[in-house]
Write a protein that holds these residues in place. Structure first.
Motif, PDB file in Angstrom:
ATOM      1  N   PHE A 122      -0.008  -1.175   0.122  1.00  0.00           N
ATOM      2  CA  PHE A 122       0.374  -0.010   0.101  1.00  0.00           C
ATOM      3  C   PHE A 122       0.483   1.058   0.224  1.00  0.00           C
ATOM      4  O   PHE A 122       0.610   2.688  -0.151  1.00  0.00           O
ATOM      5  N   PHE A 123       1.795   1.402   0.529  1.00  0.00           N
ATOM      6  CA  PHE A 123       3.148   2.056  -0.171  1.00  0.00           C
ATOM      7  C   PHE A 123       3.047   2.608  -1.233  1.00  0.00           C
ATOM      8  O   PHE A 123       3.701   1.480  -2.362  1.00  0.00           O
ATOM      9  N   ASN A 124       4.137   4.376  -1.516  1.00  0.00           N
ATOM     10  CA  ASN A 124       4.321   4.442  -2.912  1.00  0.00           C
ATOM     11  C   ASN A 124       5.289   4.219  -2.626  1.00  0.00           C
ATOM     12  O   ASN A 124       5.844   4.658  -1.810  1.00  0.00           O
ATOM     13  N   PRO A 125       6.163   4.639  -4.320  1.00  0.00           N
ATOM     14  CA  PRO A 125       7.937   5.343  -3.973  1.00  0.00           C
ATOM     15  C   PRO A 125       8.595   6.364  -3.704  1.00  0.00           C
ATOM     16  O   PRO A 125       9.488   5.698  -2.804  1.00  0.00           O
ATOM     17  N   GLU A 126       7.273   6.736  -3.511  1.00  0.00           N
ATOM     18  CA  GLU A 126       7.630   8.569  -2.290  1.00  0.00           C
ATOM     19  C   GLU A 126       7.909   8.257  -1.127  1.00  0.00           C
ATOM     20  O   GLU A 126       8.513   8.588  -0.288  1.00  0.00           O
ATOM     21  N   THR A 127       6.666   7.498  -0.729  1.00  0.00           N
ATOM     22  CA  THR A 127       6.812   7.503   0.346  1.00  0.00           C
ATOM     23  C   THR A 127       7.705   6.428   1.260  1.00  0.00           C
ATOM     24  O   THR A 127       8.359   6.748   2.324  1.00  0.00           O
ATOM     25  N   ILE A 128       7.688   4.993   0.636  1.00  0.00           N
ATOM     26  CA  ILE A 128       9.224   4.202   0.890  1.00  0.00           C
ATOM     27  C   ILE A 128       9.906   5.305   0.925  1.00  0.00           C
ATOM     28  O   ILE A 128      11.289   5.360   1.935  1.00  0.00           O
ATOM     29  N   MET A 129      10.928   5.754  -0.214  1.00  0.00           N
ATOM     30  CA  MET A 129      11.395   7.166   0.178  1.00  0.00           C
ATOM     31  C   MET A 129      11.591   7.923   0.968  1.00  0.00           C
ATOM     32  O   MET A 129      12.939   7.859   1.757  1.00  0.00           O
ATOM     33  N   ASN A 130      10.671   8.474   1.964  1.00  0.00           N
ATOM     34  CA  ASN A 130      10.527   9.221   2.541  1.00  0.00           C
ATOM     35  C   ASN A 130      10.804   8.310   3.880  1.00  0.00           C
ATOM     36  O   ASN A 130      11.904   8.850   4.625  1.00  0.00           O
ATOM     37  N   ILE A 131      10.423   7.513   3.815  1.00  0.00           N
ATOM     38  CA  ILE A 131      10.914   6.618   5.528  1.00  0.00           C
ATOM     39  C   ILE A 131      12.142   6.077   5.528  1.00  0.00           C
ATOM     40  O   ILE A 131      12.675   6.838   6.261  1.00  0.00           O
ATOM     41  N   LYS A 132      12.935   5.704   4.152  1.00  0.00           N
ATOM     42  CA  LYS A 132      14.345   5.592   3.824  1.00  0.00           C
ATOM     43  C   LYS A 132      15.035   6.639   4.774  1.00  0.00           C
ATOM     44  O   LYS A 132      15.907   6.536   5.756  1.00  0.00           O
ATOM     45  N   LYS A 133      14.448   7.767   4.000  1.00  0.00           N
ATOM     46  CA  LYS A 133      15.375   9.083   4.016  1.00  0.00           C
ATOM     47  C   LYS A 133      15.188   8.969   6.093  1.00  0.00           C
ATOM     48  O   LYS A 133      16.138   9.780   6.902  1.00  0.00           O
ATOM     49  N   LEU A 134      14.155   9.411   6.399  1.00  0.00           N
ATOM     50  CA  LEU A 134      13.331   9.082   8.101  1.00  0.00           C
ATOM     51  C   LEU A 134      14.689   8.633   8.675  1.00  0.00           C
ATOM     52  O   LEU A 134      14.536   8.659   9.831  1.00  0.00           O
ATOM     53  N   LEU A 135      14.170   7.201   8.694  1.00  0.00           N
ATOM     54  CA  LEU A 135      15.092   6.215   9.172  1.00  0.00           C
ATOM     55  C   LEU A 135      16.931   6.833   9.483  1.00  0.00           C
ATOM     56  O   LEU A 135      17.061   6.101  10.439  1.00  0.00           O
ATOM     57  N   ASP A 136      17.479   7.214   7.794  1.00  0.00           N
ATOM     58  CA  ASP A 136      18.884   7.240   8.498  1.00  0.00           C
ATOM     59  C   ASP A 136      18.522   8.710   9.403  1.00  0.00           C
ATOM     60  O   ASP A 136      20.018   8.554   9.691  1.00  0.00           O
ATOM     61  N   ARG A 137      18.496   9.888   8.775  1.00  0.00           N
ATOM     62  CA  ARG A 137      18.251  10.564  10.317  1.00  0.00           C
ATOM     63  C   ARG A 137      18.070  10.083  11.671  1.00  0.00           C
ATOM     64  O   ARG A 137      18.618  11.019  11.948  1.00  0.00           O
ATOM     65  N   LEU A 138      17.140   9.581  11.917  1.00  0.00           N
ATOM     66  CA  LEU A 138      17.009   8.776  13.487  1.00  0.00           C
ATOM     67  C   LEU A 138      17.827   8.063  13.668  1.00  0.00           C
ATOM     68  O   LEU A 138      18.682   8.419  14.247  1.00  0.00           O
TER      69      LEU A 138
END
Length: 146
Positions: A122-138
């Motif tokens: 249910f996730f689109n590629p943009e959301t996946i990339m933003n989750i990845k960026k968030l995890l990298d920041r965290l």
């Protein structure tokens, strides 16, 4: 509620998408990619065991994936990824791993496989990339906050 907000059922949203590949097809392609990446030859029997399905179900799905030019296969032979199938398979693994890391982080656990399998489609590629960026920041903040 704002007048311009339109709500739909899950099926309603799905009907608006132009995806030609279903969630089930994604699951099979993801597993084919996993098996292939391990260096093991991909056969219907291996795929069926890996996904806990009957060989006849795996055969039908491989035929569907073949129609979409994601895999190639010969009767009783190996299943091979096409270039397009390989690229999509790589993304599906990335999406799976990204969501898994997020859920493990949120739930302070080591394994959230069942939840990931239920929601990853249910996730689109943009959301996946933003989750990845968030995890990298965290992860960065975790190591620099001392």
């Amino acid at each position: 509620m704002p007048e311009n907000t339109k709500y739909y059922t899950l099926k309603g949203y799905a009907m608006m998408e132009d995806n030609v590949i279903t969630a089930s097809m994604e699951d099979y392609l993801e597993m084919i990619y996993r098996i292939h990446s391990s260096g093991e030859p991909v056969r219907i029997s291996t795929l069926a065991v890996s996904l806990n399905v009957k060989p006849s179900s795996a055969t039908k799905m491989v035929a569907n994936l073949k129609k979409h030019n994601l895999v190639s296969s010969e009767r009783y032979g190996y299943i091979k990824l096409t270039d397009e199938g390989n690229e999509l398979g790589r993304y599906l693994i990335f999406r799976h791993d990204t969501i898994h890391k997020l859920l493990c982080y949120i739930n302070n656990s080591q394994n959230e496989l069942e939840q990931v399998e239920k929601i990853e489609h249910f996730f689109n590629p943009e959301t996946i990339m933003n989750i990845k960026k968030l995890l990298d920041r965290l992860r960065y903040q975790k190591f620099t906050s001392f």
